[in-house]
Structure formats: C-alpha cells, structure tokens
Design an enzyme around this catalytic site. Structure first.
Site, PDB file in Angstrom:
ATOM      1  N   ALA A   1     -10.363 -25.835  33.310  1.00 25.25           N
ATOM      2  CA  ALA A   1      -9.134 -25.035  33.428  1.00 25.25           C
ATOM      3  C   ALA A   1      -9.349 -23.665  32.801  1.00 25.25           C
ATOM      4  CB  ALA A   1      -7.979 -25.752  32.721  1.00 25.25           C
TER       5      ALA A   1
ATOM      6  N   LYS B   1     -16.329 -20.130   8.983  1.00 23.60           N
ATOM      7  CA  LYS B   1     -17.407 -21.125   9.088  1.00 23.60           C
ATOM      8  C   LYS B   1     -17.691 -21.739   7.724  1.00 23.60           C
ATOM      9  CE  LYS B   1     -19.322 -18.630  13.047  1.00 23.60           C
ATOM     10  NZ  LYS B   1     -20.178 -17.516  13.444  1.00 23.60           N
TER      11      LYS B   1
ATOM     12  N   GLY C   1     -23.889 -17.272  21.638  1.00 18.38           N
ATOM     13  CA  GLY C   1     -24.397 -17.111  23.004  1.00 18.38           C
ATOM     14  C   GLY C   1     -24.084 -18.316  23.868  1.00 18.38           C
TER      15      GLY C   1
ATOM     16  N   GLU D   1     -19.423 -29.277  16.293  1.00 20.72           N
ATOM     17  CA  GLU D   1     -20.778 -28.764  16.048  1.00 20.72           C
ATOM     18  C   GLU D   1     -20.912 -27.288  16.438  1.00 20.72           C
ATOM     19  OE1 GLU D   1     -23.576 -30.817  14.715  1.00 20.72           O
ATOM     20  OE2 GLU D   1     -23.797 -28.694  14.315  1.00 20.72           O
TER      21      GLU D   1
ATOM     22  N   GLU E   1     -17.343 -10.350  18.160  1.00 19.91           N
ATOM     23  CA  GLU E   1     -16.129 -11.047  18.591  1.00 19.91           C
ATOM     24  C   GLU E   1     -15.240 -10.038  19.318  1.00 19.91           C
ATOM     25  OE1 GLU E   1     -15.011 -14.482  17.658  1.00 19.91           O
ATOM     26  OE2 GLU E   1     -17.169 -14.517  17.465  1.00 19.91           O
TER      27      GLU E   1
ATOM     28  N   GLY F   1     -22.787  -7.226  23.447  1.00 17.80           N
ATOM     29  CA  GLY F   1     -21.861  -8.363  23.607  1.00 17.80           C
ATOM     30  C   GLY F   1     -21.944  -9.377  22.475  1.00 17.80           C
TER      31      GLY F   1
ATOM     32  N   ASP G   1     -15.176 -14.107  10.026  1.00 22.02           N
ATOM     33  CA  ASP G   1     -15.826 -15.152  10.826  1.00 22.02           C
ATOM     34  C   ASP G   1     -16.744 -16.012   9.939  1.00 22.02           C
ATOM     35  OD1 ASP G   1     -16.630 -16.212  13.587  1.00 22.02           O
ATOM     36  OD2 ASP G   1     -18.568 -15.566  12.792  1.00 22.02           O
TER      37      ASP G   1
ATOM     38  N   LYS H   1     -13.838 -22.075  15.379  1.00 19.53           N
ATOM     39  CA  LYS H   1     -13.970 -22.026  13.910  1.00 19.53           C
ATOM     40  C   LYS H   1     -12.710 -21.527  13.221  1.00 19.53           C
ATOM     41  CE  LYS H   1     -15.999 -18.233  15.857  1.00 19.53           C
ATOM     42  NZ  LYS H   1     -17.121 -17.511  16.341  1.00 19.53           N
TER      43      LYS H   1
END
Ligand code: HSE
Length: 436
Positions: free
Chosen positions: A45, A207, A304, A131, A192, A189, A203, A107
C-alpha cells in the site's frame, strides 16, 4: 493446522519498501527453499501507485488503501515503512489489534512510542521486528538481543548516522566546510527528508534510545539523551584534531557507570588509530563492550534501499519461522525486562577529556588568564597549540585537557567567555580516549 504459506503486506513503498519488495519477489524461490515453506508478498500500500520504482509487480499487488493490508485476514506480517510518527503509529497499532505481527524501520516512532507499541504487541501476543531501525545492514538488534545474551553490556559506542558521518568524512578528507559537505550529502540522497534530524544528532539519539532499551533495559529514554549535532564543527577543528592525533565523529555513547547510564550523542574526538575513527563515508559502526566478549566492532552500511531492505527481510523471515513453529514471542520484545531503577546520568555529572578552541587576543598574559580560570575550576591542561601570530588580534588558541567534569568545564567556559581578551563563544568537543 499449519498454514501452507506466510503472507506479508507492506505499507509504504518508498526507498526501503522497494528494497524489501525486490528481495521478496526476486528471491521468492530461494527463500522458500531456505525456509521450507512459501513466503508471499501479498500486498503493497502506498498513496503513490504510479511512480516507477524500477521493479515489475504482479497485477493487483499495489493499493492506495492501507486498510486493504490491515484488514486482509490472510496477511500475517505487516511491514510499516512510512516513517515518521503519524499515521505510522496508528497503522502499527491497528495491525497489532488485528492480530498481525509487525516489522518496522521506524526509529523515530520506536524511540518515542516504543513502550506503547511493545505493550500492545505483548497483550495481543504478536511480535514487533525492528532490525532495520538501527544501522541498516549491521544486525545489531539481533546481536544484542540474541548473540550477546550471555553478556552484561558495559559500554556501546555507535556511528549510527550515515549522513553526518559522510559530512565529517568529507570535511576531513577534502577540507570543505560544513554546508558544502551537507549539500553534497543531500544531492546524493543520504540525508533524511529533514536533514535537521541527521546533522543535529536527533536520528542518532532515536537509534541510541532503542539500543539503550536492548542493552541495559533502560526504558525508551529518547527525551533524556543529551543530543548535540555537528553544525558547529569547522575544518579548523578537524585540522587541529588531526594535529593532536584525533578524528572527529558524531558518536552515540551509552556506558554503565556506577549503576547509572551515560547516554549521549555529540561530536567526539577519537584517537585516529582506533578502528571506529576510521569508519568513513556513509558507513555505520557499533562498538560493544561486554563482560564475556570483551570488545567487538560491527561495521556496515547503515542506510539505503538494499541494506535496509535486507534487515527488514531478516525480521520477516524470523517472524515467519516463529509463526510456523508456533514459537511467536520466542524472544521477549526487547530481549530483557525494563529496569525502572536505572537512571540516566545528568550530563553535568559526566567526566571526559576536552578539546577547547578559544578565540583569544594574541598578547602577553592571555594564556595565563585562561589557564588560571581552568585551574581554578579543577581542570588540568594537557597540551596547547596557538598557530597564528597576529599581534593584538584574535587568533585560535586550542587546548586539550586531562579528564575533567562537564560541570567544571561549563563553569570555566562561562567565565572565560566573559574575558575581554576572548571573542565569541569557545567551542568544546569531548574526547573519548585513555587519559595518560
Ligand atoms: N538518514 C539516516 C542516516 C538513514 O543517514 O543514517 C538511516 O537511518
């Protein structure tokens, strides 16, 4: 009766979703051989069903409606790959209510709403795989939750944000400034959607909050993690660091010290011959100290399409195997009970060596005034560099200290920054090294 196949539905068909779909579809046969039963990607979706993602999908696989996945009685595992808090949280909670197992790479959501999600999953007796939320290709969740189960973890250091590591590496290798390196990271790229999360350490702190729960049983403590980013680091600091024999990295640090946890994310100077200081570019690394293993370093791509897709698939496969063997909940949610007695040490109470960069007038007596204040605050100086010679003008003056308390450093710098011979705010960077 055992179901003949385990079915998966993905919600969110962006970079990671595409990676997961590629692996599940291209390796369907291989996975079936390894598992001994079929693993079917039944639905994906996404609000955008038109964009070409470079993958050919069977007809009717794509839908715009997340509820088609959430309400499908055949789907056993829902993979949430939208990111952000809303509507990802509602989607995950609905999947759990509907009795689906969940896999997520989210995260930010787990770091802030993890308790609610794991409580709901426990009540409904379903699993939550995460994970892919930390360090992409490094199976750090599995390592801590399963491989290191015989250890008491004493310390954990991570380079767990690829974008900031790329920026610092580029600044180090090519002597470019922060904004040039950031523009480059954006063009490639890596960053975020909001690069603030990467460059301000948020970030990494998300984590780290997850790793704290897994390693120490600390309740998800994102809001208590001291977080400082890399925006104030200049090529000059990188050059001075190198002259002292160090590299600057954005490090997520967790340490058990006197029954308290130090949990912090900030730029850190590391000896340049250490393994972790040589982790460059978008690579991640997690260094763990355990009472049985001693020291271990895990290294790999942290972001990635395919590395993160691979982490998601590993969770899907684990859960599928558990469903098939009737062993869902084989491992308790976070691998250890929550230890409510464990508190996070206040930042002012930590001790470290420090790098200090003053902008001070080049005239007699200035060094002694600065060092007098440092001495008066119990801070001992290890070495000093002054490069430029500009009589009566401000020049960078750099010092390394022996181990000192953060509280004392903050007080000393407050006093030093008020001296008329010092201009601007003094920059300080914590140093993680043996204090010899
Ligand atoms: N922006 C993140 C990083 C992506 O640079 O590491 C992976 O979480």
């Amino acid at each position: 009766m055992k179901k003949s196949a385990i079915s998966v539905g993905i919600i969110g068909f962006g970079t990671v979703g595409t990676g997961v779909a590629k692996i599940l579809l291209k390796k369907e046969k291989e996975l079936q051989e390894r598992l001994g039963f079929p693993l079917l990607l039944k639905r994906i979706a996404d609000t955008d069903t038109k964009r070409d993602r470079g993958i050919r999908l069977p007809a009717d696989l794509l839908t715009k409606d997340a509820d088609v996945v959430l309400n499908d009685p055949d789907i056993d595992i829902v993979v949430e790959l939208i990111g952000g808090i809303h509507p990802a949280k509602e989607i995950i909670l609905k999947a759990i209510r509907n009795g689906k197992h969940v896999v997520t790479a989210n995260k930010a959501l787990i770091a802030t709403e993890g308790k609610k999600i794991f409580d709901a999953a426990k009540k409904r007796r379903v699993e939550v795989g995460l994970e892919a939320a930390v360090a992409g290709s490094i199976p750090v969740i599995k390592i801590i939750r399963e491989a290191l189960v015989g250890n008491t973890i004493e310390a954990l250091f991570g380079i767990i944000n690829g974008t900031s590591n790329y920026i610092l590496s580029k600044m180090t290798e090519e002597s470019v400034d922060f904004s040039t390196a950031l523009d480059d990271a954006k063009a490639l790229g890596y960053a975020e959607a909001d690069p603030k999360f990467d460059i301000e350490g948020i970030d990494s702190a998300h984590k780290l909050a997850i790793l704290l729960s897994l390693s120490f049983g600390a309740p998800f403590s994102f809001s208590k993690i001291y977080t400082e980013g890399i925006t104030e680091i200049t090529p000059l600091d990188i050059q001075f660091a190198s002259e002292f024999g160090y590299k600057i990295k954005l490090l997520a640090i967790a340490k058990l010290v006197d029954s308290e946890i130090e949990a912090r994310v900030h730029p850190t100077m590391l000896p340049d011959d250490s393994l972790i200081s040589n982790v460059n570019g978008v690579f991640n690394a997690v260094y763990v100290e355990g009472d049985a293993i001693g020291q271990a370093l895990y290294y790999g791509k942290g972001a990635g399409e395919m590395p993160t897709g691979s982490a998601v698939v590993s969770d899907i496969v684990d859960i599928a195997r558990n469903i098939r063997t009737g062993a869902a909940e084989r491992i308790r949610g976070l691998g250890m009970p929550v230890n409510r007695k464990l508190s996070i040490r206040k930042m002012e109470d930590i001790s470290s060596c420090y790098y200090l960069r003053f902008s001070a007038l080049d005239k007699p007596g200035v060094l002694s005034r600065i060092s007098g204040i440092l001495g008066g605050c119990n801070i001992s100086i290890k070495s000093v560099i002054q490069k430029d010679r500009k009589k009566e003008k401000a020049v960078p003056l750099v010092m390394m200290t022996h181990k000192a308390r953060e509280k004392d450093i903050v007080l000393a710098l407050k006093k030093i920054n008020k001296l008329p011979v010092v201009s601007g705010k003094t920059l300080f960077i914590r140093v993680e090294a043996k204090d010899e």
